[in-house]
Design a protein around this motif. Sequence first.
Motif, PDB file in Angstrom:
ATOM      1  N   ASN A 126       0.964  -1.358   0.038  1.00 61.48           N
ATOM      2  CA  ASN A 126       0.011   0.026  -0.050  1.00 61.48           C
ATOM      3  C   ASN A 126       0.751   1.216  -0.117  1.00 61.48           C
ATOM      4  O   ASN A 126       1.010   2.003  -0.866  1.00 61.48           O
ATOM      5  CB  ASN A 126      -0.887  -0.106   1.219  1.00 61.48           C
ATOM      6  N   LEU A 127       1.547   1.634   1.299  1.00 65.41           N
ATOM      7  CA  LEU A 127       2.352   2.653   1.317  1.00 65.41           C
ATOM      8  C   LEU A 127       1.926   4.011   0.985  1.00 65.41           C
ATOM      9  O   LEU A 127       2.130   4.747   0.226  1.00 65.41           O
ATOM     10  CB  LEU A 127       3.679   2.723   0.409  1.00 65.41           C
ATOM     11  N   PRO A 128       0.545   4.365   1.727  1.00 62.77           N
ATOM     12  CA  PRO A 128      -0.113   5.666   1.361  1.00 62.77           C
ATOM     13  C   PRO A 128       0.688   6.845   1.995  1.00 62.77           C
ATOM     14  O   PRO A 128       1.317   6.828   3.105  1.00 62.77           O
ATOM     15  CB  PRO A 128      -1.551   5.553   2.142  1.00 62.77           C
ATOM     16  N   PHE A 129       0.401   7.767   1.474  1.00 66.50           N
ATOM     17  CA  PHE A 129       0.943   9.314   1.898  1.00 66.50           C
ATOM     18  C   PHE A 129      -0.124   9.939   3.043  1.00 66.50           C
ATOM     19  O   PHE A 129      -1.110  10.041   2.685  1.00 66.50           O
ATOM     20  CB  PHE A 129       1.331  10.217   0.659  1.00 66.50           C
ATOM     21  N   GLY A 130       0.703  10.683   3.876  1.00 72.55           N
ATOM     22  CA  GLY A 130      -0.325  11.496   4.688  1.00 72.55           C
ATOM     23  C   GLY A 130       0.722  12.622   5.565  1.00 72.55           C
ATOM     24  O   GLY A 130       1.945  12.678   5.043  1.00 72.55           O
ATOM     25  N   ALA A 131       0.029  13.303   6.239  1.00 74.39           N
ATOM     26  CA  ALA A 131       0.733  14.370   7.137  1.00 74.39           C
ATOM     27  C   ALA A 131       0.414  14.294   8.507  1.00 74.39           C
ATOM     28  O   ALA A 131      -0.897  13.968   8.965  1.00 74.39           O
ATOM     29  CB  ALA A 131       0.274  15.671   6.820  1.00 74.39           C
ATOM     30  N   PHE A 132       1.412  14.514   9.589  1.00 68.06           N
ATOM     31  CA  PHE A 132       1.012  14.222  10.919  1.00 68.06           C
ATOM     32  C   PHE A 132       1.837  15.389  11.642  1.00 68.06           C
ATOM     33  O   PHE A 132       2.627  15.896  11.401  1.00 68.06           O
ATOM     34  CB  PHE A 132       1.584  12.900  11.416  1.00 68.06           C
ATOM     35  N   GLU A 133       1.310  15.413  13.114  1.00 60.26           N
ATOM     36  CA  GLU A 133       2.143  16.651  14.058  1.00 60.26           C
ATOM     37  C   GLU A 133       2.890  15.622  14.931  1.00 60.26           C
ATOM     38  O   GLU A 133       2.299  14.845  15.455  1.00 60.26           O
ATOM     39  CB  GLU A 133       1.116  17.440  14.441  1.00 60.26           C
ATOM     40  N   ARG A 134       4.140  16.079  14.932  1.00 61.67           N
ATOM     41  CA  ARG A 134       5.266  15.377  15.989  1.00 61.67           C
ATOM     42  C   ARG A 134       6.097  16.570  16.297  1.00 61.67           C
ATOM     43  O   ARG A 134       6.804  17.143  15.915  1.00 61.67           O
ATOM     44  CB  ARG A 134       6.015  14.124  15.001  1.00 61.67           C
ATOM     45  N   ASP A 135       5.753  16.357  17.595  1.00 63.43           N
ATOM     46  CA  ASP A 135       6.708  17.324  18.682  1.00 63.43           C
ATOM     47  C   ASP A 135       6.552  18.657  18.073  1.00 63.43           C
ATOM     48  O   ASP A 135       7.227  19.528  18.146  1.00 63.43           O
ATOM     49  CB  ASP A 135       8.111  16.967  18.579  1.00 63.43           C
ATOM     50  N   GLY A 136       5.295  19.115  18.068  1.00 58.29           N
ATOM     51  CA  GLY A 136       4.755  20.387  17.583  1.00 58.29           C
ATOM     52  C   GLY A 136       5.208  20.709  15.883  1.00 58.29           C
ATOM     53  O   GLY A 136       4.771  21.891  15.814  1.00 58.29           O
ATOM     54  N   GLU A 137       5.767  19.933  15.220  1.00 58.14           N
ATOM     55  CA  GLU A 137       5.931  20.280  14.008  1.00 58.14           C
ATOM     56  C   GLU A 137       5.174  19.333  13.059  1.00 58.14           C
ATOM     57  O   GLU A 137       5.114  18.019  13.359  1.00 58.14           O
ATOM     58  CB  GLU A 137       7.337  19.960  13.696  1.00 58.14           C
ATOM     59  N   VAL A 138       4.381  19.997  11.822  1.00 62.40           N
ATOM     60  CA  VAL A 138       3.715  19.096  10.990  1.00 62.40           C
ATOM     61  C   VAL A 138       4.868  18.641  10.121  1.00 62.40           C
ATOM     62  O   VAL A 138       5.536  19.205   9.254  1.00 62.40           O
ATOM     63  CB  VAL A 138       2.689  19.859  10.482  1.00 62.40           C
ATOM     64  N   ARG A 139       4.676  17.292   9.740  1.00 61.91           N
ATOM     65  CA  ARG A 139       5.495  16.491   8.706  1.00 61.91           C
ATOM     66  C   ARG A 139       4.852  15.671   7.871  1.00 61.91           C
ATOM     67  O   ARG A 139       3.679  15.462   8.302  1.00 61.91           O
ATOM     68  CB  ARG A 139       6.736  15.840   9.625  1.00 61.91           C
ATOM     69  N   THR A 140       5.464  15.024   6.952  1.00 65.19           N
ATOM     70  CA  THR A 140       4.593  14.095   6.201  1.00 65.19           C
ATOM     71  C   THR A 140       5.566  12.653   6.323  1.00 65.19           C
ATOM     72  O   THR A 140       6.350  12.632   6.713  1.00 65.19           O
ATOM     73  CB  THR A 140       5.016  14.748   4.629  1.00 65.19           C
ATOM     74  N   GLY A 141       4.371  11.571   5.579  1.00 60.78           N
ATOM     75  CA  GLY A 141       5.042  10.415   6.166  1.00 60.78           C
ATOM     76  C   GLY A 141       4.264   9.363   5.057  1.00 60.78           C
ATOM     77  O   GLY A 141       3.222   9.850   4.223  1.00 60.78           O
ATOM     78  N   VAL A 142       4.616   8.138   5.250  1.00 59.36           N
ATOM     79  CA  VAL A 142       3.934   7.027   4.529  1.00 59.36           C
ATOM     80  C   VAL A 142       3.549   5.892   5.600  1.00 59.36           C
ATOM     81  O   VAL A 142       4.676   5.720   6.410  1.00 59.36           O
ATOM     82  CB  VAL A 142       5.005   6.407   3.743  1.00 59.36           C
TER      83      VAL A 142
END
Length: 455
Positions: A30-46
């Motif tokens: 699958n390996l879908p893309f998304g965005a998330f907040e980590r340690d107060g910073e919004v980042r992108t991931g799979v």
Amino acid sequence: MTALNSTHDPALRSWVETANLPGADFPIQNLPFGAFERDGEVRTGVAIGDRIVDLQALHEAALVDGDAAIACAAACGGALNRLMALEPRYSGALRRALSALLRSDSPLLPQVQPRAAALLPRIADVTMRLPCEIGDYTDFLTSLHHTERHGRYKGLADPLPAAFKSLPIAYHGRASSLRVSGGDVRRPHGQYRDAQGHVRFGPAPALDFELELAAFIGRGNTFTHPIAIDDAHQHIFGYCLLNDWSAKSIQWFEQVLGPFLGKSFHSSLSPWIVTAEALAPFRKPAPARGAGDAAPLPHLHGAFDQQHGGLNVELEAYLSTAQMRAASTAAVRITRTHLDNLYWTFAQMVTHHASNGCNLRTGDLLGSGTISGADDLSRACLTELTNAGKDPLSLPNGETRTALEDGDEVIFRARAVQPGAVTIGFGECRGTIAPAFDASVSSATSTTVRSEAHA
């Protein structure tokens, strides 16, 4: 259209063990893309299993190169728009590189595993965000069964609009009130006609869900330049679940030009974009038209789209009431449907949207419309499930519903299935109905905000 490649191999397994569990939404295929907040910073991931590949961390670790490195750098920054705007070969290269890194027999495993804590946070430990900046949102009306039923509920002499079988009907939605899955969906205020025929203003009495799939535009088109039907698939980056929450009491009273306040108060998206490339094994012919239905006009009828424009995707809606949760009773499935219940393909939606020269832009969202089928279980909103309130929906604990009540939670799930392929999921799209704000408190708050703004 993306051809099958090594990333689709059903024999692949990941060293992230949760990706290999039966029924996992996010296997290595699958390996879908998304965005998330980590340690107060919004980042992108799979997503992979119950983990996220942090693309910023991957970029800093220099574990990918070439086109994959270009794609990884473009994906950094908290939104996926720059990646989505690139030619598909770049996201494809990143997908192949991630597959190579995450597979159980990866030669890079000794380099990756010691960095797993930084590279692969748990999904449960982060807060998901919208995956990209969405400038425009268009919602279509492409299920014949949904459209015809609602026409009958409204007492129309011809329940199916005259244009329905000639073009994908749509309206321009409100992008500012799109929200990522989870949390509260506030019952809106609005005007509606009560049982005695009087026009009232207050909390919407008839609130509903609508089960949809939505497509994200990757590369847009130049203003005034249409998109050919067999090129339209190349403009779709991927798909997510969409709950087009509807205040039916407001919508049915106000609707002259189209939906407005009955829709614009909230729309929920599942957080992960399942890419068009990931869905390549699940392509199928476009759903067949009814006997006697004319073929669409030539600009909406492409040989390639007719052969590959369908997707083998099953979708479900579940309902959990406050009383059920208090008794630790599991949510009950109330809808099961299939993307075959759409009369138009997503490529036809894209082509029609741009046929007058309208320019679609990276990150634009196109909703399918409610995906209702002919049988009772495939009715994809509560209005249809209850025949517009005439036949209340009975729940296992004895409760009934003709509309959503405060405290009700709606959960959408979907899976792409195909014999010989590893089934992939879309994650969940959920939301809980919260009571309407007290109008007098809201008015006082608004006055305070205006006063402070002018101070």
